[in-house]
Structures are given as structure tokens and as C-alpha cells.
Design an enzyme around this catalytic site. Structure first.
Site, short mmCIF file in Angstrom:
data_model
loop_
_atom_site.label_atom_id
_atom_site.label_comp_id
_atom_site.label_asym_id
_atom_site.label_seq_id
_atom_site.Cartn_x
_atom_site.Cartn_y
_atom_site.Cartn_z
N ALA A 317 -22.42 -48.32 49.91
CA ALA A 317 -23.09 -47.04 50.14
C ALA A 317 -24.39 -47.25 50.90
O ALA A 317 -25.10 -48.24 50.67
CB ALA A 317 -23.36 -46.35 48.81
N PRO A 318 -24.74 -46.34 51.81
CA PRO A 318 -26.02 -46.46 52.52
C PRO A 318 -27.19 -46.38 51.55
O PRO A 318 -27.10 -45.74 50.50
CB PRO A 318 -26.01 -45.25 53.47
CG PRO A 318 -24.58 -44.82 53.55
CD PRO A 318 -23.95 -45.18 52.24
N GLY A 322 -29.46 -51.57 44.95
CA GLY A 322 -30.00 -51.42 43.61
C GLY A 322 -30.25 -52.75 42.94
O GLY A 322 -29.61 -53.76 43.26
N ASP A 373 -23.88 -35.43 37.31
CA ASP A 373 -22.92 -35.76 36.26
C ASP A 373 -22.20 -37.05 36.65
O ASP A 373 -22.09 -37.40 37.82
CB ASP A 373 -21.91 -34.62 36.11
CG ASP A 373 -21.12 -34.70 34.81
OD1 ASP A 373 -21.48 -35.51 33.92
OD2 ASP A 373 -20.15 -33.94 34.66
#
EC number: 2.7.11.5
Length: 573
Positions: A317-318, A322, A373
Site C-alpha cells: 500500500a502507498p 508501518g 471498521d
């Protein structure tokens, strides 16, 4: 003579567990009206969490009941479970909640067997329910204004009444008529074919009640949502009339708590919602009314269908990588997949079990439209060809205990899914000055609304927030969240000596839950201009007294109003 394998008895026992779950679900849901009428807001929050936890509790009970009722040699013979599935299909064919009962069966099967044994022969990977169904129950009320909007609105609220009176029904009806005329083209209000269709049951969530439906003519259609508020001591107020599809979509957003609503035939209500919100996937609609496990089933079916019918490949993901989670995505599928790394950055004082606990917590708290969510999955299996090589290489490097390759299959042992958003730090890099101001205004509001709902994000860096397609700022990184009342907000003590002020280390003690809001500005913003603007917009967030005030309000039992729609406050509250 050997006894026949008890497929029908096992199927009936599974369905009995489902009926028990559905009855308890109904009881909690049916209490929403009384909680709204009596303004029992803390009880409403407790009921919402209890209903979410109910599913897993009843699955555990049903699995235990099966083990007690049947010997394990019989029950755990997976080769005979196609017979159970066949018997179960015959039992659910005439039900009004048949699609939900398939998902329940899957949950029981997964509670008994390893995910290695999952197949469409033994469980419902693909649904057996018909995609189009004839109407089986009247679930809507229709109103034809015939050019008299005032009379039509009066008829609506004669049908939708509560034990508490409306505070000012004539005034509310006059205001609603004006809003309706303002929202719709002039010719529509005069069209003799104009029809208002409302779902017969009221939807409840947090401190609000909602009438949901549509307005239509022969050629056109608009969604219709009418929110109601109970102002304690002053009766029920009709708060707004919403016909904008984007605003209605936000009301049913993935960032909101689940509605409580009596739904006799779930599939038909979801079909009704899908007609007025065509941009919503049915997985999100099922989830929005509390059937989050079936929403998970529908999500998985959409995912495997997307993989089977496109050349899409998983990529990282761009955004900034993390320190706890590794995040990957499918460019053509609006979802991110998050897995826990085997080793965290040294600056992170959490372990794997704590991260899992934090992510599960998000499911049961009031997300006030500011937290995405999540759905938790175990043992995802994807074709090796569906991974871009650099993505798979990174996942295998950072999480080898979670990601492995078995021949031509990639096994993801544990992950969460969330709606994909544009990371706020990337959004700001490409935003014009007006967009920067709007995003920072909403970023601060997100922090404040989460805090007022007793959630402290912990790590409030821009990269941990995303911007939705509607331009709302939403928090999505949960490994450091805690209840606001658990944090200890402090002012930085004055230095005792010049040496204290020049020291590279703090001259004061710091506890594990201590938070010093004065340290936020340089921590949150590398860009000096953004730091200055945010100080103008939300400078109180840098003051420990502001946070302590919120803590006092929460401990006093105050439940805040966070509206999922734009409104002109009628009484400046």
C-alpha cells in the site's frame, strides 16, 4: 446393523444455535426504541457492544453443544459433512434469514475444523441462495403527496410516533417541507406521480433515530433520510431531511457504529438500501445493520470473484511503512490488508497480543465516524500469481510467521481488512491551500470527537489518518489506542535550573501512560506552515487542561452528540 450418520440431527442442532442467536439479537435490537424514548444513552452503548460480542458467544455455545451431543468420531468425520450441508439447505430454504443462516453454518464449521479443511462441498463458500427473490413481507410505507407536501409529511409522522411526544411537530413539519422544496427541483414537488417510500421500521444508533427511504417519480429517484433526536426533557425533535446521496452514504459509513433495526427479511432490506445507495457494496450494508459476520462473508465472496476475474495483483500500500503492521492492497479493490510484523520498531512498547486486543477493541466501541471498521480473517489462501514479486518478498521478510508460500499458494495466517483511504500525509502533499485547511480542520475534529467518545489515538501522526472519498479524515492505525480516561495528561514541569533546560533528557519523571500535549506541535507537523495553521484551528489540543476536561465529562457519564450529517443547529447546542 450400523446406525446411519446423523447428518440431519447435526444440521438441526446447528440451526437451533442460530435460532438462539437470532432471538437474543432480536431482543437487544428491539430494546433500541425504549432506550431512545427514555434517553438511556449509556445503556445504548452497552447494548451495542453486547450485540457485537453475542455472535462469537453463541458460536462457542453451539460448538460445545455439538461436542456434547455427538461423539467426536462421528462429529469430526469431515468426509460426511457434505451430508450435513445438504440437510441444512433443506432446513433453511423457507426462512426469511436464509443467507444469514449460511454464514452461521460456516462459523460453526470453522469452530470445529481447521481452515485447511474448508471447501465448498462442506460449507457455503458460495451462497446457495437465489440472487433475486419475490417479495415475502411488506416492509415499507408509501405516501403520495398529490401536490400537498404538508399533508404528506403530517401523515408520515402520524405513522411514526413514540412514547415521548414531538417537541414542536407543527414547526418541524413546516421546516421539513421547506427543506424538501429546497432539496428537490421545483417540478418534482408538483409531479402527481411523486412518491415517498419509507422503511417501516425505525433505525436507531447512538443518540439518534432515523427514518430511511426514497423519493421517486417515473424517471428519477433520491434517497431520503430523516434523523430524529431526543432532547431530554423537551421531547423528540425532527432534526433534518436529507436527500443528498453522498450525505446518506456517510450515514451508512464504515466508520460508524451499527444501526439497530427490526428487519423481518434482511435480504430485501439490503436490496432496498442498495437501490438508494448503489455505490455501497452489500457487504458494507449488511455490516451497517449489525450483521457484520455476513458482511464478512459477502466481502470474501466479492474478493475471490475479483481475483478470479481480473489480472489485479497485490502490491504494498502507498504511504510510510508501518512500525507494527505491514499493509498491502489490490489496486482495483478498495481494501487494504494488514498483517502484524514479526518484529516491531524499538520505539513501540507493545507486543503481538496487545495489538490484536487493540484492533478487536475498535469493533465494540463507538467509532463516531472517525475510525475505520475492521474485519479479522484467518488462513487466507491466494494464488501465488496474484502477488507482485516485490510485495510478496517484503511480506515474507517482515512477517514470516504469518505469510508463507505453499507451492502455488500464498497462505496469510492472520490479517485485518480495512477500507482503503488516502493517507493524510500524502493527501496534504498534493493539496491546494483550501484543501489543506479543510483537511487540517477535519483532522482536529476527528481527534476531538474520538476523545469525547473516550478514545485516545495514542499515535496521532498524519500517516495514521486517512482521507475518505467524501473528504472526511478517519483514524485507522490502532496499535496505540486506549480509553481517554486511562491516559494521564500532564503539563511539562518548569525547569528547575538552566542545566535542566539545556539537558538532552527530560528533567522530570515520565510514567507509561503520561501524555504531554505541549509536545504535540513538532511531533505532528514537520511543515511549519501546517503547524501554525493547526495551532490556529485547534490549538486547545496542546493544552493538558483541555484533555482533563474531557476526561471529567466522560467520568460524569456525558455521551456526546456526533452527527453523521450536515446540520444547521436549531438551538445552538
Amino acid at each position: 446393523m450400523p446406525q446411519p450418520w446423523p447428518a440431519l440431527e447435526i444440521a438441526r442442532s446447528i440451526l437451533d444455535g442460530f435460532d438462539d442467536y437470532r432471538e437474543h439479537f432480536r431482543q437487544i435490537t428491539d430494546g433500541a426504541r425504549a432506550r431512545f424514548e427514555q434517553a438511556l444513552w449509556l445503556e445504548a452503548q452497552t447494548a451495542s457492544a453486547a450485540r457485537i460480542n453475542l455472535y462469537e458467544e453463541k458460536v462457542v455455545e453451539t460448538v460445545a453443544r455439538l461436542h456434547n451431543a455427538f461423539d467426536d468420531e462421528t462429529l469430526m468425520d469431515v468426509s460426511c459433512w457434505p451430508l450435513v450441508k445438504s440437510a441444512y439447505i433443506s432446513l433453511i430454504d423457507l426462512r426469511f434469514d436464509d443467507e444469514l443462516s449460511e454464514t452461521w453454518y460456516n462459523s460453526i464449521f470453522c469452530g470445529l475444523f481447521s481452515h485447511d479443511l474448508i471447501s465448498d462441498g462442506t460449507m457455503f463458500i458460495h451462497t446457495t441462495r437465489p440472487s433475486l427473490r419475490r417479495a415475502r413481507a411488506a416492509q415499507t410505507r408509501t405516501y403520495k403527496p398529490q401536490g400537498q407536501l404538508d399533508r404528506m409529511l403530517a401523515s408520515v409522522f402520524a405513522d411514526y410516533r413514540f412514547s415521548e411526544d414531538y417537541a414542536d411537530l407543527p414547526g418541524d413539519l413546516q421546516r421539513l417541507e421547506a427543506q424538501l422544496r429546497e432539496n428537490l427541483p421545483d417540478w418534482v414537488c408538483k409531479d402527481p406521480e411523486l412518491t415517498v417510500e419509507l422503511f417501516s421500521s425505525v433505525l436507531y444508533r447512538n443518540k439518534g433515530a432515523y427514518l430511511v427511504g426514497r423519493i421517486y417519480t417515473r424517471e428519477d429517484q433520491w434517497p431520503l433520510v430523516i434523523p430524529l433526536l431526543h432532547r431530554e426533557g423537551r421531547g423528540i425533535q425532527i432534526d433534518a431531511l436529507i436527500t443528498d446521496e453522498a450525505q446518506v452514504s456517510i450515514i451508512f459509513s464504515f466508520t460508524r457504529s451499527y444501526f439497530m433495526v427490526d428487519v423481518p427479511v434482511p435480504a430485501e432490506f439490503i436490496g432496498f438500501l442498495k437501490r438508494i445507495l448503489p455505490g455501497k457494496h452489500i457487504a458494507e450494508l449488511y455490516t451497517s445493520i449489525g450483521f457484520y459476520k455476513h458482511g464478512k462473508s459477502e466481502f470474501y465472496r466479492a474478493l475471490i470473484n475479483h481475483l478470479a476475474n481480473t489480472d489485479d495483483q497485490f502490491i504494498m500500500a502507498p504511504g510510510v511503512r508501518g512500525m507494527v503492521m505491514s499493509v498491502f492492497t489490490l489496486p482495483g479493490f478498495n481494501t487494504v490488508f494488514k498483517i502484524i510484523k514479526d518484529r516491531f520498531s524499538p520505539s513501540k512498547n507493545v507486543d503481538r497480543a496487545t495489538v490484536i486486543e487493540k484492533y478487536r477493541l475498535v469493533k465494540s466501541v463507538d467509532r463516531v465516524g472517525r475510525m475505520a471498521d475492521t474485519q479479522e480473517f484467518a488462513d487466507f489462501r491466494f494464488p501465488l500469481s496474484k502477488f507482485e514479486p516485490a510485495c510478496l518478498e517484503e511480506l515474507l521478510e517482515v512477517a514470516p510467521s504469518t505469510v508463507s508460500v505453499e507451492g502455488e499458494t500464498v497462505l496469510i495466517r492472520h490479517c485485518w481488512t480495512e477500507r482503503r483511504m488516502t493517507p493524510l500525509n500524502l493527501y496534504l502533499e498534493n493539496a491546494n491551500p483550501d484543501q489543506v485547511r479543510e483537511a487540517l480542520e477535519d483532522y482536529g475534529l476527528a481527534i476531538k470527537q474520538l476523545a469525547a467518545a473516550n478514545i485516545f489515538p495514542g499515535d496521532m501522526l498524519l500517516k495514521n489518518f486517512g482521507v475518505t472519498r467524501h473528504g472526511r479524515v478517519v483514524f485507522y492505525d490502532y496499535d496505540e489506542i486506549c480509553f481517554l480516561t486511562e491516559a494521564n495528561f500532564r503539563h511539562i514541569p518548569q525547569p528547575r535550573t538552566p542545566e535542566d533546560e539545556m539537558a538532552s533528557e527530560p528533567w522530570y519523571s515520565i510514567g507509561p501512560l503520561d501524555v504531554f500535549p505541549e509536545e504535540f506541535p513538532p511531533f505532528l507537523f514537520a511543515d511549519a506552515g501546517q503547524r501554525k495553521l493547526f495551532d490556529q484551528l485547534h490549538g486547545e489540543l496542546y493544552n493538558a487542561d483541555y484533555w482533563k476536561g474531557l476526561q471529567e465529562a466522560i467520568r460524569a457519564g456525558k455521551v456526546i452528540d456526533v452527527f453523521p450529517y450536515r446540520r444547521k443547529d436549531l438551538d445552538n447546542e
